[in-house]
Write a protein that holds these residues in place. Structure first.
Motif, short mmCIF file in Angstrom:
data_model
loop_
_atom_site.label_atom_id
_atom_site.label_comp_id
_atom_site.label_asym_id
_atom_site.label_seq_id
_atom_site.Cartn_x
_atom_site.Cartn_y
_atom_site.Cartn_z
N ARG A 186 69.16 47.45 35.96
CA ARG A 186 67.71 47.51 35.83
C ARG A 186 67.14 48.20 37.06
O ARG A 186 67.72 48.13 38.14
N PRO A 187 66.01 48.88 36.90
CA PRO A 187 65.37 49.54 38.05
C PRO A 187 64.67 48.51 38.93
O PRO A 187 63.49 48.22 38.76
N THR A 188 65.39 47.94 39.89
CA THR A 188 64.87 46.80 40.65
C THR A 188 63.65 47.14 41.51
O THR A 188 62.73 46.33 41.61
N ARG A 189 63.65 48.32 42.11
CA ARG A 189 62.47 48.68 42.93
C ARG A 189 61.23 48.85 42.07
O ARG A 189 60.15 48.38 42.42
N THR A 190 61.39 49.52 40.96
CA THR A 190 60.26 49.70 40.04
C THR A 190 59.77 48.34 39.55
O THR A 190 58.57 48.08 39.50
N ARG A 191 60.71 47.48 39.20
CA ARG A 191 60.36 46.13 38.73
C ARG A 191 59.61 45.35 39.81
O ARG A 191 58.60 44.70 39.53
N ALA A 192 60.09 45.42 41.04
CA ALA A 192 59.44 44.69 42.14
C ALA A 192 58.02 45.20 42.35
O ALA A 192 57.08 44.40 42.54
N VAL A 193 57.84 46.51 42.32
CA VAL A 193 56.50 47.10 42.50
C VAL A 193 55.58 46.66 41.37
O VAL A 193 54.44 46.23 41.61
N LEU A 194 56.06 46.74 40.13
CA LEU A 194 55.22 46.39 38.99
C LEU A 194 54.84 44.91 38.99
O LEU A 194 53.68 44.56 38.74
N LEU A 195 55.79 44.03 39.28
CA LEU A 195 55.49 42.60 39.28
C LEU A 195 54.57 42.21 40.44
O LEU A 195 53.68 41.36 40.28
N THR A 196 54.77 42.83 41.60
CA THR A 196 53.88 42.59 42.73
C THR A 196 52.46 43.05 42.42
O THR A 196 51.48 42.36 42.69
N LEU A 197 52.36 44.24 41.85
CA LEU A 197 51.07 44.78 41.46
C LEU A 197 50.39 43.90 40.41
O LEU A 197 49.18 43.63 40.49
N ALA A 198 51.16 43.42 39.44
CA ALA A 198 50.60 42.54 38.40
C ALA A 198 50.03 41.27 39.01
O ALA A 198 48.91 40.86 38.69
N GLY A 199 50.79 40.65 39.90
CA GLY A 199 50.30 39.42 40.55
C GLY A 199 49.08 39.68 41.41
O GLY A 199 48.11 38.90 41.40
N GLY A 200 49.09 40.77 42.17
CA GLY A 200 47.96 41.11 43.03
C GLY A 200 46.71 41.41 42.24
O GLY A 200 45.60 40.96 42.59
N LEU A 201 46.85 42.18 41.16
CA LEU A 201 45.68 42.50 40.34
C LEU A 201 45.11 41.27 39.66
O LEU A 201 43.89 41.09 39.60
N LEU A 202 45.99 40.41 39.15
CA LEU A 202 45.50 39.19 38.51
C LEU A 202 44.76 38.32 39.52
O LEU A 202 43.67 37.80 39.24
N ALA A 203 45.32 38.19 40.71
CA ALA A 203 44.66 37.39 41.76
C ALA A 203 43.30 38.01 42.13
O ALA A 203 42.32 37.28 42.32
N ALA A 204 43.24 39.33 42.21
CA ALA A 204 41.98 40.00 42.55
C ALA A 204 40.93 39.78 41.47
O ALA A 204 39.76 39.50 41.77
N PHE A 205 41.33 39.90 40.20
CA PHE A 205 40.37 39.69 39.11
C PHE A 205 39.86 38.24 39.09
O PHE A 205 38.68 38.00 38.86
N VAL A 206 40.75 37.29 39.35
CA VAL A 206 40.33 35.88 39.39
C VAL A 206 39.38 35.67 40.57
O VAL A 206 38.34 35.01 40.44
N ALA A 207 39.71 36.24 41.73
CA ALA A 207 38.85 36.09 42.92
C ALA A 207 37.48 36.69 42.67
O ALA A 207 36.45 36.09 43.02
N ILE A 208 37.44 37.85 42.06
CA ILE A 208 36.14 38.48 41.76
C ILE A 208 35.34 37.62 40.79
O ILE A 208 34.14 37.42 40.96
N ALA A 209 36.03 37.08 39.77
CA ALA A 209 35.33 36.24 38.79
C ALA A 209 34.74 35.00 39.44
O ALA A 209 33.64 34.57 39.09
N VAL A 210 35.42 34.44 40.42
CA VAL A 210 34.93 33.25 41.10
C VAL A 210 33.78 33.60 42.03
O VAL A 210 32.81 32.83 42.15
#
Length: 155
Positions: free
Chosen positions: A13-37
């Protein structure tokens, strides 16, 4: 050809690509929740609970797409190979895999199958790590040659 066989079972599996995508997913979700709050509940244009909920759902949808993009992998074991792409999973016996191809310019490995079709194996892709993708493709090719019914890839 002196290619070392990977020890089975092995997951490609493309581990670097996976790490970047999962990190980005978590960061974006956290940002959207923070903005909503933090959105103002009063003033000239107040944000209501439904607005906040839609903000969180938008973040969750974007995160889900990024997680989906991180899904591809190829798992080889003694009995065959499982190809997991974005939305599909396909189990193949070694005898079904005739050839493993990764040509210059290909976005991922293509498996030539005994039924005359090809199957994209998106778990091996040269996008970020070309050297690793080549090594993984060679390893999968060697496994297919040893465990499958087709001869060397050059036939």
């Amino acid at each position: 050809m002196s290619t070392d066989l990977p020890e089975l079972p092995v997951t490609f599996r493309p581990t670097r690509t996976r790490a970047v995508l999962l990190t980005l997913a978590g960061g974006l979700l956290a940002a959207f929740v923070a903005i909503a709050v933090m959105l103002p509940a009063d003033g000239a244009r107040p944000w209501h609970t439904t607005d906040r909920l839609w903000m969180v759902l938008t973040g969750a949808l974007i995160a889900a797409v990024l997680v989906l993009l991180s899904r591809p992998k190829v798992v080889a074991d003694r009995d065959g190979v499982t190809v997991v792409n974005l939305t599909t999973r396909r189990r193949l016996e070694w005898a079904q895999v005739i050839r493993v191809n990764l040509r210059p310019g290909d976005p991922w490995v293509l498996l030539d199958l005994a039924d005359g079709t090809s199957l994209a194996a998106m778990g091996i892709q040269p996008g970020i790590g070309r050297a690793r993708a080549l090594r993984d493709a060679r390893g999968l090719r060697a496994l297919a040659e040893v465990h499958g019914s087709g001869g060397p890839a050059g036939q």
